[in-house]
Design a protein around this motif. Structure first.
Motif, PDB file in Angstrom:
ATOM      1  N   TYR A 115       0.822  -1.208   0.000  1.00 44.79           N
ATOM      2  CA  TYR A 115       0.000   0.000   0.000  1.00 44.79           C
ATOM      3  C   TYR A 115       0.855   1.257   0.000  1.00 44.79           C
ATOM      4  O   TYR A 115       0.439   2.286  -0.492  1.00 44.79           O
ATOM      5  CB  TYR A 115      -0.978  -0.005   1.183  1.00 44.79           C
ATOM      6  CG  TYR A 115      -2.214  -0.822   0.875  1.00 44.79           C
ATOM      7  CD1 TYR A 115      -3.228  -0.295   0.102  1.00 44.79           C
ATOM      8  CD2 TYR A 115      -2.337  -2.141   1.307  1.00 44.79           C
ATOM      9  CE1 TYR A 115      -4.356  -1.030  -0.219  1.00 44.79           C
ATOM     10  CE2 TYR A 115      -3.458  -2.884   0.995  1.00 44.79           C
ATOM     11  CZ  TYR A 115      -4.465  -2.328   0.223  1.00 44.79           C
ATOM     12  OH  TYR A 115      -5.577  -3.068  -0.107  1.00 44.79           O
ATOM     13  N   VAL A 167       1.576  -6.818   0.851  1.00 43.36           N
ATOM     14  CA  VAL A 167       0.231  -7.324   1.138  1.00 43.36           C
ATOM     15  C   VAL A 167      -0.119  -8.500   0.220  1.00 43.36           C
ATOM     16  O   VAL A 167      -0.775  -9.455   0.621  1.00 43.36           O
ATOM     17  CB  VAL A 167      -0.791  -6.176   0.981  1.00 43.36           C
ATOM     18  CG1 VAL A 167      -2.211  -6.680   1.118  1.00 43.36           C
ATOM     19  CG2 VAL A 167      -0.516  -5.094   2.017  1.00 43.36           C
ATOM     20  N   LYS A 205      -7.064 -10.793   1.251  1.00 43.64           N
ATOM     21  CA  LYS A 205      -8.200 -11.211   0.411  1.00 43.64           C
ATOM     22  C   LYS A 205      -8.894  -9.990  -0.211  1.00 43.64           C
ATOM     23  O   LYS A 205      -9.114  -9.930  -1.417  1.00 43.64           O
ATOM     24  CB  LYS A 205      -9.218 -12.016   1.250  1.00 43.64           C
ATOM     25  CG  LYS A 205      -8.616 -13.230   1.935  1.00 43.64           C
ATOM     26  CD  LYS A 205      -9.640 -14.023   2.714  1.00 43.64           C
ATOM     27  CE  LYS A 205     -10.238 -13.299   3.916  1.00 43.64           C
ATOM     28  NZ  LYS A 205      -9.281 -12.937   4.954  1.00 43.64           N
ATOM     29  N   THR A 206      -9.255  -9.042   0.672  1.00 38.62           N
ATOM     30  CA  THR A 206      -9.928  -7.844   0.174  1.00 38.62           C
ATOM     31  C   THR A 206      -9.046  -7.117  -0.827  1.00 38.62           C
ATOM     32  O   THR A 206      -9.509  -6.650  -1.875  1.00 38.62           O
ATOM     33  CB  THR A 206     -10.260  -6.908   1.361  1.00 38.62           C
ATOM     34  OG1 THR A 206     -11.111  -7.620   2.247  1.00 38.62           O
ATOM     35  CG2 THR A 206     -10.922  -5.637   0.909  1.00 38.62           C
ATOM     36  N   SER A 207      -7.757  -7.038  -0.518  1.00 34.85           N
ATOM     37  CA  SER A 207      -6.847  -6.327  -1.411  1.00 34.85           C
ATOM     38  C   SER A 207      -6.825  -6.986  -2.791  1.00 34.85           C
ATOM     39  O   SER A 207      -6.843  -6.303  -3.821  1.00 34.85           O
ATOM     40  CB  SER A 207      -5.433  -6.311  -0.826  1.00 34.85           C
ATOM     41  OG  SER A 207      -5.467  -5.717   0.450  1.00 34.85           O
ATOM     42  N   ARG A 226      -9.887  -6.087  -4.671  1.00 36.75           N
ATOM     43  CA  ARG A 226      -9.849  -4.686  -5.124  1.00 36.75           C
ATOM     44  C   ARG A 226      -8.937  -4.540  -6.339  1.00 36.75           C
ATOM     45  O   ARG A 226      -9.218  -3.763  -7.252  1.00 36.75           O
ATOM     46  CB  ARG A 226      -9.387  -3.778  -3.982  1.00 36.75           C
ATOM     47  CG  ARG A 226     -10.411  -3.735  -2.847  1.00 36.75           C
ATOM     48  CD  ARG A 226     -10.010  -2.784  -1.768  1.00 36.75           C
ATOM     49  NE  ARG A 226      -9.921  -1.434  -2.283  1.00 36.75           N
ATOM     50  CZ  ARG A 226      -9.197  -0.468  -1.737  1.00 36.75           C
ATOM     51  NH1 ARG A 226      -8.504  -0.716  -0.641  1.00 36.75           N
ATOM     52  NH2 ARG A 226      -9.168   0.717  -2.266  1.00 36.75           N
ATOM     53  N   GLN A 244     -17.360  -6.078   1.313  1.00 36.95           N
ATOM     54  CA  GLN A 244     -17.753  -6.683   2.587  1.00 36.95           C
ATOM     55  C   GLN A 244     -18.794  -5.809   3.299  1.00 36.95           C
ATOM     56  O   GLN A 244     -19.759  -6.308   3.839  1.00 36.95           O
ATOM     57  CB  GLN A 244     -16.508  -6.828   3.451  1.00 36.95           C
ATOM     58  CG  GLN A 244     -16.746  -7.625   4.704  1.00 36.95           C
ATOM     59  CD  GLN A 244     -15.448  -7.908   5.429  1.00 36.95           C
ATOM     60  OE1 GLN A 244     -14.360  -7.765   4.862  1.00 36.95           O
ATOM     61  NE2 GLN A 244     -15.537  -8.290   6.674  1.00 36.95           N
ATOM     62  N   GLN A 250     -13.374 -16.347   5.079  1.00 30.55           N
ATOM     63  CA  GLN A 250     -12.619 -17.080   6.109  1.00 30.55           C
ATOM     64  C   GLN A 250     -13.316 -18.394   6.408  1.00 30.55           C
ATOM     65  O   GLN A 250     -12.802 -19.220   7.146  1.00 30.55           O
ATOM     66  CB  GLN A 250     -12.556 -16.258   7.386  1.00 30.55           C
ATOM     67  CG  GLN A 250     -11.739 -15.002   7.212  1.00 30.55           C
ATOM     68  CD  GLN A 250     -11.500 -14.321   8.542  1.00 30.55           C
ATOM     69  OE1 GLN A 250     -11.507 -14.949   9.589  1.00 30.55           O
ATOM     70  NE2 GLN A 250     -11.268 -13.028   8.489  1.00 30.55           N
TER      71      GLN A 250
HETATM   72  N1  LIG Z   1      -5.898   1.097   2.321  1.00 24.25           N
HETATM   73  C1  LIG Z   1      -4.922   0.479   2.976  1.00 24.25           C
HETATM   74  N2  LIG Z   1      -3.795   1.130   3.319  1.00 24.25           N
HETATM   75  C2  LIG Z   1      -2.799   0.481   3.986  1.00 24.25           C
HETATM   76  N3  LIG Z   1      -2.848  -0.805   4.358  1.00 24.25           N
HETATM   77  C3  LIG Z   1      -3.956  -1.497   4.061  1.00 24.25           C
HETATM   78  C4  LIG Z   1      -5.048  -0.891   3.358  1.00 24.25           C
HETATM   79  N4  LIG Z   1      -5.997  -1.822   3.180  1.00 24.25           N
HETATM   80  C5  LIG Z   1      -5.539  -2.980   3.756  1.00 24.25           C
HETATM   81  N5  LIG Z   1      -4.316  -2.762   4.272  1.00 24.25           N
HETATM   82  C6  LIG Z   1      -3.499  -3.780   4.929  1.00 24.25           C
HETATM   83  O1  LIG Z   1      -3.264  -4.821   4.004  1.00 24.25           O
HETATM   84  C7  LIG Z   1      -3.298  -6.087   4.658  1.00 24.25           C
HETATM   85  C8  LIG Z   1      -4.307  -6.964   3.971  1.00 24.25           C
HETATM   86  O2  LIG Z   1      -5.591  -6.420   4.223  1.00 24.25           O
HETATM   87  P1  LIG Z   1      -6.902  -7.007   3.543  1.00 24.25           P
HETATM   88  O3  LIG Z   1      -8.036  -6.203   4.007  1.00 24.25           O
HETATM   89  O4  LIG Z   1      -6.667  -7.125   2.091  1.00 24.25           O
HETATM   90  O5  LIG Z   1      -6.931  -8.460   4.182  1.00 24.25           O
HETATM   91  P2  LIG Z   1      -8.125  -9.459   4.339  1.00 24.25           P
HETATM   92  O6  LIG Z   1      -7.563 -10.813   4.106  1.00 24.25           O
HETATM   93  O7  LIG Z   1      -9.262  -9.060   3.499  1.00 24.25           O
HETATM   94  O8  LIG Z   1      -8.483  -9.301   5.862  1.00 24.25           O
HETATM   95  P3  LIG Z   1      -9.900  -9.351   6.599  1.00 24.25           P
HETATM   96  O9  LIG Z   1     -10.354 -10.773   6.552  1.00 24.25           O
HETATM   97  O10 LIG Z   1      -9.578  -8.915   7.978  1.00 24.25           O
HETATM   98  O11 LIG Z   1     -10.816  -8.436   5.859  1.00 24.25           O
HETATM   99  C9  LIG Z   1      -3.629  -5.806   6.113  1.00 24.25           C
HETATM  100  O12 LIG Z   1      -2.426  -5.808   6.835  1.00 24.25           O
HETATM  101  C10 LIG Z   1      -4.224  -4.430   6.083  1.00 24.25           C
HETATM  102  O13 LIG Z   1      -3.944  -3.733   7.273  1.00 24.25           O
END
Ligand SMILES: Nc1ncnc2c1ncn2[C@@H]1O[C@H](COP(=O)(O)OP(=O)(O)OP(=O)(O)O)[C@@H](O)[C@H]1O
Length: 612
Positions: free
Chosen positions: A313, A320, A344-346, A349, A389, A500
């Motif tokens: 990021y 990430v 996952k979310t990243s 996106r 989400q 999850q």
């Molecule tokens: N906009 C952002 N800026 C900086 N770091 C971010 C941002 N969005 C997510 N992160 C970081 O990137 C990493 C992955 O986050 P992400 O949300 O993609 O994970 P996830 O697997 O979807 O988690 P969750 O199940 O908790 O939603 C995490 O460490 C999060 O803090």
């Protein structure tokens, strides 16, 4: 059914008044036809044309033959010829025998027909009732020494519907066979619908009928499928608690199941190429047949191809996504699984074009027409639906909201109305059309988000954590619908779903991308291979592990690699992981386990079990 022969028969064997009377009394005719038949000034030829047009539609033709045979037993032979080789001639033979007063012969014929075991549960049930009716009628007639006309009519009516249903199944057998051979999905859906009907699960049958209609039929047939689904829904809510059905209700229920089967066959028969049906949504050639290459490309070319994606990021911040690859084919679901913060979310996106990667290759072979060096994001985004989400909220009533959303996606007029009606019914939201956001449960809000995504006619669905805050039943309901829609829809779409809830998602996914806590990938491939990969090696570790050690192991080998069994912990890892590497991670906190052994080849591996 030989329509031309029937035309000759209607014109030459029936006096005009008789034709009018027979048509006016035909219970399954539509209101327009009956009204015309009652008009004494109407043109006879035009009436025959109208009648044939109605009879050719759906499965009314054979029912009419039974009706006519009951009115005119002397026409039994030519009517048999009109009907062709199906169960219908048998049914109308019974009707004409009854009408001619030959009860004993009618009973013999009816019993034969019942033994012939027609193909559906609904037909069998209906025939049983017809036999019971006949016996009752004969008993009553014997007691009164005079046959009752009403009883005779009741049996004829019942036979009419059996004949309609049976012949809907056998008359079109050749067409259905052809459609199923050319397009296995149509045949598969038909079998599935029949199986639901056999289990008397009318609602599930109707939902799959909606899928069949969405894929292969035009708006009018879809409307008919929606009507049947609404009726099945009313039935389920009335009788789901297992109350006994009264005889009249049984008949209504049987009619509904038969109507579902008959429409199924109509659609499947229409799915055969050259039948004039929609059969596929691919471009058509001059003769109205789908262009094979275009269809093959749509079905088999990936929607997304991604290799070695990496993402931070911010510069110098934590990585990430690390070397993430995936390919998404149409009609498949790719599950993205991992713990909190695994990325996952990243990843979703990135796939939605909301975040650029630092490195790696990303392409949308079917969605990006130019296929240039730079992705044409507006073109891609217009075909991608991202359900985040945190579900989007809205202010209007539900149906208005979906109409507006479909409009914003360029879907207007009748198409807009039909799409909203269809998805509301398909996703179990039709009785909440006027609800507002705050009035819906979380499970229904999740369904609305899916409906909103689908009315825009996407090719790629990206759904982030759809199962959060849903109870197990609602989770299963949503995932099953998603699976069915992705497999069958005319949109020929695919879904990437993060969660999850690993076992739940694995149950419906085709492929899985398993993310480690450090954004790397611990598994990427088909679900079928996932179990194999997990089976790789199994270690038994003495005692309970502390949280830090669990985190270390999960980060290295992926979520779900650990299970606590009584006083030991089991660890499942890939075949390529060495004993030494595992021991190193176990000991990294300075507290090696009391013991540690490889039980991959031992019967003890059974203790892994299904229980998490
Ligand atoms: N906009 C952002 N800026 C900086 N770091 C971010 C941002 N969005 C997510 N992160 C970081 O990137 C990493 C992955 O986050 P992400 O949300 O993609 O994970 P996830 O697997 O979807 O988690 P969750 O199940 O908790 O939603 C995490 O460490 C999060 O803090």
């Amino acid at each position: 059914m030989n329509v031309e022969l029937l035309r000759v028969l209607l014109r030459d064997a029936l006096a005009p008044e008789e034709l009018r009377r027979v048509l006016a009394e035909f219970p399954a005719a539509d209101g327009v036809l009956r009204a015309r038949a009652r008009d004494p000034a109407g043109d006879g030829e035009a009436l025959i044309d109208d009648a044939l047009a109605v009879l050719e539609r759906g499965s009314l033709g054979p029912a009419f033959l039974v009706h006519l045979a009951a009115a005119r037993p002397d026409l039994a032979e030519p009517l048999r010829e009109v009907a062709g080789p199906s169960g219908a001639p048998e049914a109308f033979a019974v009707a004409s025998l009854l009408s001619a007063g030959q009860d004993a012969a009618a009973e013999r014929k009816l019993t034969e027909l019942e033994r012939a075991r027609p193909s559906t549960a609904g037909d069998r049930h209906e025939l049983n009732l017809a036999v019971a009716d006949l016996h009752r009628w004969q008993r009553e007639a014997g007691e009164r020494a005079e046959p009752s006309e009403a009883g005779r009519d009741a049996i004829t009516r019942r036979l009419t519907s059996v004949a309609a249903s049976m012949s809907a199944r056998s008359l079109d057998a050749a067409e259905i066979g052809e459609a199923a051979a050319v397009h296995p999905e149509a045949g598969r859906l038909r079998e599935e619908i029949e199986a639901h009907v056999r289990r008397a699960d009318g609602k599930r049958a109707a939902l799959r009928l909606l899928d069949l209609a969405e894929r292969f039929a035009g708006p009018a047939v879809r409307r008919r499928a929606i009507e049947l689904s609404v009726r099945a829904g009313i039935w389920r809510s009335r009788h789901v608690l297992g109350g006994r059905l009264e005889v009249g209700e049984q008949r209504e229920w049987t009619d509904l199941l038969q109507a579902i089967l008959a429409l199924t066959d109509d659609i499947v028969a229409g799915a055969a190429p050259g039948s004039g049906g929609l059969w596929l949504t691919a471009p058509l050639d001059g003769a109205g047949r789908p262009v094979p290459e275009a269809e093959a490309a749509r079905e088999y070319e990936p929607l997304v191809r991604a290799a070695s994606l990496s993402l931070r990021y911010r510069r110098g911040g934590p990585q990430v996504l690390r070397d993430v690859s995936l390919t998404v084919f149409p009609r498949t679901i790719v599950g993205v699984v991992g713990g909190n913060g695994a990325g996952k979310t990243s990843l979703l996106r990135v796939l939605a074009g909301e975040r650029r990667v630092d490195d790696g290759m990303l392409a949308y072979p079917q969605l990006d027409p130019a296929q240039g060096r730079e992705i044409d994001w507006p073109a891609v985004r217009s075909q991608v639906a991202h359900v985040p989400q945190r579900l989007p909220q809205w202010r209007e009533q539900l149906a208005d909201h979906l109409h507006a959303w479909a409009g914003a996606c360029g879907i207007e007029g009748d198409e807009n109305r039909d799409a909203v009606d269809f998805w509301l019914e398909r996703l179990g939201l039709a009785n909440r059309r006027t609800a507002r956001w705050g009035e819906l449960s979380r499970s229904l809000q999740a369904r609305v988000a899916l409906a909103r995504a689908l009315v825009g006619r996407p090719r790629l669905l990206l759904i982030d954590e759809p199962l959060v805050a849903l109870d197990p039943r609602a989770q299963q309901w949503l995932l099953q619908d998603l699976r069915d829609i992705v497999s069958s829809s005319s949109l020929c779409l695919a879904a990437v779903v993060s969660s999850q809830h690993i076992p739940e998602l694995e149950a419906i996914a085709d492929d899985v991308v398993g993310l480690r806590d450090d954004g790397g990938v611990w598994f990427h491939g088909a679900v079928l291979d996932l179990e194999q990969a997990r089976r790789g090696a199994l270690f038994e570790i003495g005692g309970r592990l502390d949280d830090a050690t669990c985190d270390r192991l999960t980060a290295a080998f992926g979520p779900g690699c650990l299970r606590q069994r009584e006083s030991v912990t089991l660890l499942r890892v890939g075949r390529d992981v060495s004993r030494g590497a595992v021991l190193e991670l176990l000991s990294a906190g300075g507290q090696p386990p009391s013991y540690f052994r490889d039980i991959s080849a031992s019967h003890l591996r059974m203790f892994w079990g299904d229980r998490p």
